[in-house]
Design an enzyme around this catalytic site. Structure first.
Site, PDB file in Angstrom:
ATOM      1  N   HIS A 193       0.774  -1.243   0.000  1.00  0.00           N
ATOM      2  CA  HIS A 193       0.000   0.000   0.000  1.00  0.00           C
ATOM      3  C   HIS A 193       0.808   1.299   0.000  1.00  0.00           C
ATOM      4  CE1 HIS A 193      -3.761   1.976  -0.012  1.00  0.00           C
ATOM      5  NE2 HIS A 193      -4.437   1.080   0.679  1.00  0.00           N
ATOM      6  N   TYR A 245     -13.528   4.988  10.399  1.00  0.00           N
ATOM      7  CA  TYR A 245     -12.715   5.522   9.305  1.00  0.00           C
ATOM      8  C   TYR A 245     -13.314   5.055   7.991  1.00  0.00           C
ATOM      9  CZ  TYR A 245      -8.285   6.199   6.619  1.00  0.00           C
ATOM     10  OH  TYR A 245      -7.315   6.575   5.718  1.00  0.00           O
ATOM     11  N   SER A 265     -12.317   5.522   3.859  1.00  0.00           N
ATOM     12  CA  SER A 265     -11.301   6.056   2.972  1.00  0.00           C
ATOM     13  C   SER A 265     -11.951   6.767   1.789  1.00  0.00           C
ATOM     14  CB  SER A 265     -10.461   4.872   2.491  1.00  0.00           C
ATOM     15  OG  SER A 265      -9.535   5.308   1.569  1.00  0.00           O
ATOM     16  N   THR A 322      -5.251  10.002  -0.102  1.00  0.00           N
ATOM     17  CA  THR A 322      -6.602   9.760   0.419  1.00  0.00           C
ATOM     18  C   THR A 322      -6.900  10.775   1.508  1.00  0.00           C
ATOM     19  OG1 THR A 322      -5.727   8.208   2.052  1.00  0.00           O
ATOM     20  CG2 THR A 322      -6.556   7.269  -0.009  1.00  0.00           C
TER      21      THR A 322
END
Length: 636
Positions: free
Chosen positions: A350, A464, A466, A477
């Site tokens: 990532h 959360y 994204s 992001t």
């Protein structure tokens, strides 16, 4: 039109009229929000998580920060941003956040997205699909590098902007102005600066901070099977793609190789703590494995061929998210994983990029490999000597390396065994019905998560979601904070006080949540969230050696950034489902898709949480919300 090589196989996916990077130069810059807006948004996100006394204390710290050290840091950040117009203020800090983390990439950072099966079932044979997907991936790479890949554009009015005539005009507008031309017809070109890292790239473990390596000169593919490593060239000396029939022959050769699985599979090392792995890697290099490691690191990508079929969606998620640890190289920008029955997926590292780039790659590879497959079940592999073309990599291992691999395997097995993945499909409605009722589909699903957690644990926690900021140059992001005073009020009405409210009142509460969530989503996509800004200010303080401001030492700040419910969504014709691990030990990792007439959701969790029960609560919450939206009374 496709460009054809002498082999007769198409070298390119397509030839875009507009060059791939045409808009990149004129993309707008990611804005640094106003400090007062950030503080206000931060306090709004804190409100549902704190009691009155806690909130007062947090509010006081926030306003002190806004007037004092926060203001100074903000001004420095704005000045620094003005001097770095080629990038965004979040780029450096965000790379550091990923690359300095010492946690294993598996389960903590790497995510997966699995492909839908090929609609023609006979094409789901492992060898056929591996060949076709590899060929399409190479085509994608060649198309991108030649500048022929269609630029990634978000069209709000496709009838006007997604047309041949518009493309023919815009390509003559200079790059420094092209974005404005697209903007005039309500089209938003997206940042494509991450795409080059899809190929020939890897994350190298280094002490304290990892490094990203990309070597575009390398022409070979890395294939893993049973924990063994193989490489062969997929690009020839002239830069053309090797014939699909030859790629098929080489993959067939690898699939029929009888070599046993190694006693010490090297792949496990990429699942280790990054400092531990960095030291072991140094040992590997010192033990004469430099050439073999370089082959691994610079390969186009890693194709992982598994020797078992996929049983069901849960098994699919486990396979694509972590697998057995031996047959993956988690540091590669991505692993294309193909199971014995042709089920395919991608596991991606990532730090280098976000879901947007990987999803575009998957969409193109799926479309190309299913619509214009390079080989068919009737195709004969080329009669070439694969034993000469394919090189099996051998690694020299000393006792310290063998012990390191054994320990890495033990740790991997323990963490994977403790991970549960569960899923549901809700078939009582989806996007179509919600849009008909004039509520945001995403808002409704997020509301169901809040309701479910309240039902399961009787509390509201940090959540959360994204959101991509790829509409800006080097955007990454931003966080949407789905837990709000509105979702809390609505959830409490549904879970605790159902009998006190009429259906109309409940509908109003849902609409209120939808409006507020819509506003948060829009703000985040426009670079007007608060999370990245506060992160950037904190990073700046640390880099200048300034003592951490009290604001960041507030327990409430830590709690808001301890995301118990971490969520991400995607819907695409190519993707069956996507997922990731929880981001905290007592959290849920929630991947979800809202389809036209159904909603899919998968949840990962560790033993401290019960994912199955959470999903049952989500299902129940969705039932209640849909009931109310249809004007029915909810059965408690």
């Amino acid at each position: 039109r496709r460009g054809y090589s002498s082999a007769g196989a198409a070298e390119y996916l397509h030839r875009s009229i507009v060059p791939t990077m045409h808009y990149q130069k004129s993309l707008p810059r990611l804005p640094v929000p106003k400090l007062e807006d950030t503080i206000k948004r931060y306090l709004n996100a804190q409100k549902p998580l704190l009691n009155d006394d806690q909130f007062r204390k947090t509010e006081e710290l926030a306003h002190q920060f806004e007037k004092g050290i926060g203001r100074e840091l903000h001004e420095q950040l704005v000045a620094q941003d003005k001097q770095n117009k080629h990038t965004s203020y979040i780029t450096g800090p965000w790379f550091d956040m990923y690359l300095k983390s010492r946690d294993p990439v598996v389960l903590n950072f790497n995510a997966f997205m699995s492909f839908n099966p090929d609609p023609k079932s006979e094409y789901n044979d492992q060898l056929i699909r591996a060949t076709n997907m590899t060929v399409s991936a190479v085509r994608f790479m060649k198309t991108f590098r030649a500048g022929y890949l269609e630029p990634e554009v978000f069209h709000l009015n496709p009838e006007k902007s997604d047309t041949e005539i518009f493309k023919k005009i815009i390509r003559f507008v200079p790059s420094s102005l092209s974005w404005f031309g697209a903007y005039m017809v309500n089209a938003y070109p997206l940042d494509m600066s991450q795409y080059f890292r899809l190929f020939n790239s890897t994350r190298l473990p280094k002490l304290n901070r990892d490094e990203l390596l990309t070597d575009e000169k390398a022409k070979h593919l890395l294939v893993m099977r049973k924990g063994n490593f193989y490489v062969f060239d997929v690009i020839d000396r002239d830069g053309s793609m090797v014939k699909p029939s030859e790629i098929q022959a080489h993959l067939k050769y690898i699939l029929s190789d009888n070599s046993p699985a190694p006693d010490f599979p090297l792949g496990y090392l990429t699942s280790e703590n990054r400092d531990t792995w960095a030291l072991l890697r140094k040992n590997l290099l010192d033990s004469g494995n430099e050439e073999a490691l370089q082959k691994v690191d610079t390969a186009l990508f890693c194709l992982s061929l598994d020797d078992f079929p996929i049983k069901d969606f849960v098994h699919l998620s486990h396979t694509m998210l972590h697998g057995d640890g031996a047959n993956r190289w988690y540091d590669k920008s991505f692993n294309l994983i193909i199971a014995k029955d042709g089920t395919a997926g991608i596991n991606f590292e990532h730090s280098w990029g976000d879901g947007v780039a990987v999803l575009r790659f998957q969409n193109e590879v799926f479309k190309d490999s299913t619509k214009v497959p390079a080989v068919s079940p009737q195709s004969q592999p080329a009669s070439v000597d694969s034993s000469r073309a394919v090189q099996k990599l051998d690694f020299k291992l000393n006792d310290a390396l063998k012990a390191g691999i054994t320990k890495a395997k033990q740790k991997f097995d323990v963490s994977v065994e403790s991970l549960s993945i569960d899923m549901i499909q809700f078939h009582e409605g989806g996007k179509e019905l919600l849009k008909q009722k004039k509520v945001s589909p995403d808002a409704v699903v997020q509301l169901a998560f809040q309701m479910a957690f309240l039902r399961q644990y009787n509390q509201t926690v940090a959540t959360y979601e994204s959101c991509s900021t790829a509409a800006f140059k080097h955007g990454r992001t931003e966080t949407i904070r789905p837990a709000s005073i509105h979702t809390k009020k609505c959830s409490e009405a549904f879970v605790r006080e159902l009998s006190k409210h009429s259906t109309e009142e409940l509908q109003k509460l849902i609409v209120e949540c939808s409006k507020y969530h819509g506003r948060l989503t829009k703000e985040a996509a426009m670079g007007q969230g608060f999370d990245r800004h506060l992160f950037g200010l904190r990073y700046l303080a640390q880099s200048k050696g300034i003592a951490l401001p009290d604001f960041y030492q507030d327990q409430a700040y830590a709690r808001l950034n301890y995301n118990i419910i971490s969520t991400s969504t995607l819907v695409s014709p190519a993707v069956q489902l996507g997922g990731f691990g929880p981001v905290v030990p007592d959290g849920y990792g929630v991947g979800y898709q809202v389809h036209d007439d159904w909603i899919g959701c998968n949840v990962s969790s560790y033993p401290t949480r019960n994912g199955k029960e959470f999903l049952q609560c989500i299902h129940k919450s969705l039932e209640s919300i849909f009931s109310v939206l249809k004007g029915k009374k909810v059965g408690s």
